[in-house]
Design a protein around this motif. Structure first.
Motif, mmCIF file in Angstrom:
data_model
loop_
_atom_site.group_PDB
_atom_site.id
_atom_site.type_symbol
_atom_site.label_atom_id
_atom_site.label_comp_id
_atom_site.label_asym_id
_atom_site.label_seq_id
_atom_site.Cartn_x
_atom_site.Cartn_y
_atom_site.Cartn_z
ATOM 1 N N GLY A 18 0.936 -1.202 0.133
ATOM 2 C CA GLY A 18 0.111 -0.106 -0.016
ATOM 3 C C GLY A 18 0.866 1.240 0.019
ATOM 4 O O GLY A 18 1.865 1.156 -0.490
ATOM 5 N N LEU A 34 -4.798 4.910 -3.411
ATOM 6 C CA LEU A 34 -4.631 3.579 -3.141
ATOM 7 C C LEU A 34 -5.843 2.961 -4.108
ATOM 8 O O LEU A 34 -5.647 1.772 -4.649
ATOM 9 N N GLU A 35 -6.948 3.558 -4.087
ATOM 10 C CA GLU A 35 -8.086 2.988 -4.911
ATOM 11 C C GLU A 35 -7.525 2.791 -6.453
ATOM 12 O O GLU A 35 -8.075 1.935 -6.879
ATOM 13 N N ARG A 63 -5.489 0.051 -6.761
ATOM 14 C CA ARG A 63 -6.156 -1.365 -6.807
ATOM 15 C C ARG A 63 -6.934 -1.457 -8.174
ATOM 16 O O ARG A 63 -6.805 -2.663 -8.686
ATOM 17 N N GLU A 64 -7.706 -0.294 -8.471
ATOM 18 C CA GLU A 64 -7.988 -0.586 -10.054
ATOM 19 C C GLU A 64 -7.116 -0.856 -11.340
ATOM 20 O O GLU A 64 -7.455 -1.618 -11.967
ATOM 21 N N PRO A 108 -5.187 -4.976 -10.186
ATOM 22 C CA PRO A 108 -6.301 -5.702 -9.353
ATOM 23 C C PRO A 108 -5.594 -7.058 -8.603
ATOM 24 O O PRO A 108 -6.216 -7.642 -7.525
ATOM 25 N N LEU A 132 -3.220 -4.745 -2.185
ATOM 26 C CA LEU A 132 -3.072 -3.363 -1.751
ATOM 27 C C LEU A 132 -3.899 -3.160 -0.746
ATOM 28 O O LEU A 132 -5.075 -2.799 -1.035
ATOM 29 N N ASP A 133 -3.563 -3.505 0.444
ATOM 30 C CA ASP A 133 -4.553 -3.435 1.542
ATOM 31 C C ASP A 133 -4.116 -2.477 2.717
ATOM 32 O O ASP A 133 -4.860 -2.569 3.654
#
Length: 235
Positions: free
Chosen positions: A162, A187-188, A191-192, A195, A199-200
């Protein structure tokens, strides 16, 4: 700070995090404390460990290595390197830490990857973002993040988890939330784009802005003075 005083301060820090998570309508297990133990003696870290704390953050490599040697019997302690990382220190960090929060350029990532011992699991990595655009702060720009993330994801001895940031000080909850929101959105976006990546992790929030960070999704909150008391100057 020892004995009952450390127990009280650690309990208060845990309660503060729990209250912030409740306010954000998030489960209590959604975020955990990273106890920033820089400049604090090994004996104090051991005491916090006996009180149930497992994650400890260090900024200075040599100081951390000395503590790790003294505390080698604490097998489940988790060491996080959270300070600026120079090229000449990457080997020690790659060999002796479980997490690095301050990867901000590909050169450092490649050195950590190449120097991570095969016998150890991959190094857990956060990319440090200069979220407030401060000239005095380390960190990659938001624009540089996708390319840096792609480079790190290609390195087999690193595991990209992350992002980390140290926002500029701000007054008021709304002003504190703004940079934390930008980091969450970054971060979002990663993630896109990636995938399959784990990434948490959002490493953000310290004593002054914990509540704002938790409202914006922090999963690792870095507290030092609130747990261990005022820091002594480094010799």
């Amino acid at each position: 700070m020892t004995g009952p005083v450390l127990a009280e301060s650690l309990a208060a820090a845990r309660q503060r995090l729990a209250d912030a998570l409740s306010r954000a309508s998030r489960p209590v297990a959604d975020a955990r404390l990273l106890a920033v133990s820089k400049t604090k003696p090994a004996e104090m870290i051991r005491e916090a460990w006996h009180l149930g704390q497992r994650d400890f953050g260090e900024n200075y490599v040599q100081e951390a290595l000395e503590k790790q040697q003294v505390l080698a019997d604490l097998e489940d302690i988790v060491w996080h390197f959270i300070g600026p990382l120079q090229s000449n220190k990457t080997r020690e960090v790659a060999e002796h830490f479980a997490w690095v929060h301050s990867v901000d350029r590909e050169k450092i990532a490649r050195r950590l990857n190449d120097q991570r011992p095969e016998a150890l699991p991959p190094l857990e990595v956060c990319l440090q973002v200069n979220i407030s655009g401060e000239a005095s702060k380390s960190g990659a720009s938001l624009e540089a993040l996708p390319a840096l993330a792609e480079a790190v994801l290609a390195l087999p001895r690193l595991r990209l988890r992350g992002l980390m940031a140290i926002p500029a000080p701000a007054e008021g909850l709304a002003a504190q939330r703004a940079p934390c929101a930008r980091l969450r959105q970054a971060l979002e976006a990663l993630r896109e784009r990636f995938p399959e990546a784990p990434l948490d992790t959002l490493s953000m929030g310290m004593s002054d802005d914990l509540e704002a960070a938790v409202l914006e999704g922090a999963t690792l909150v870095r507290l030092g003075t609130a747990i261990f008391g005022a820091r002594e100057p480094r010799p």
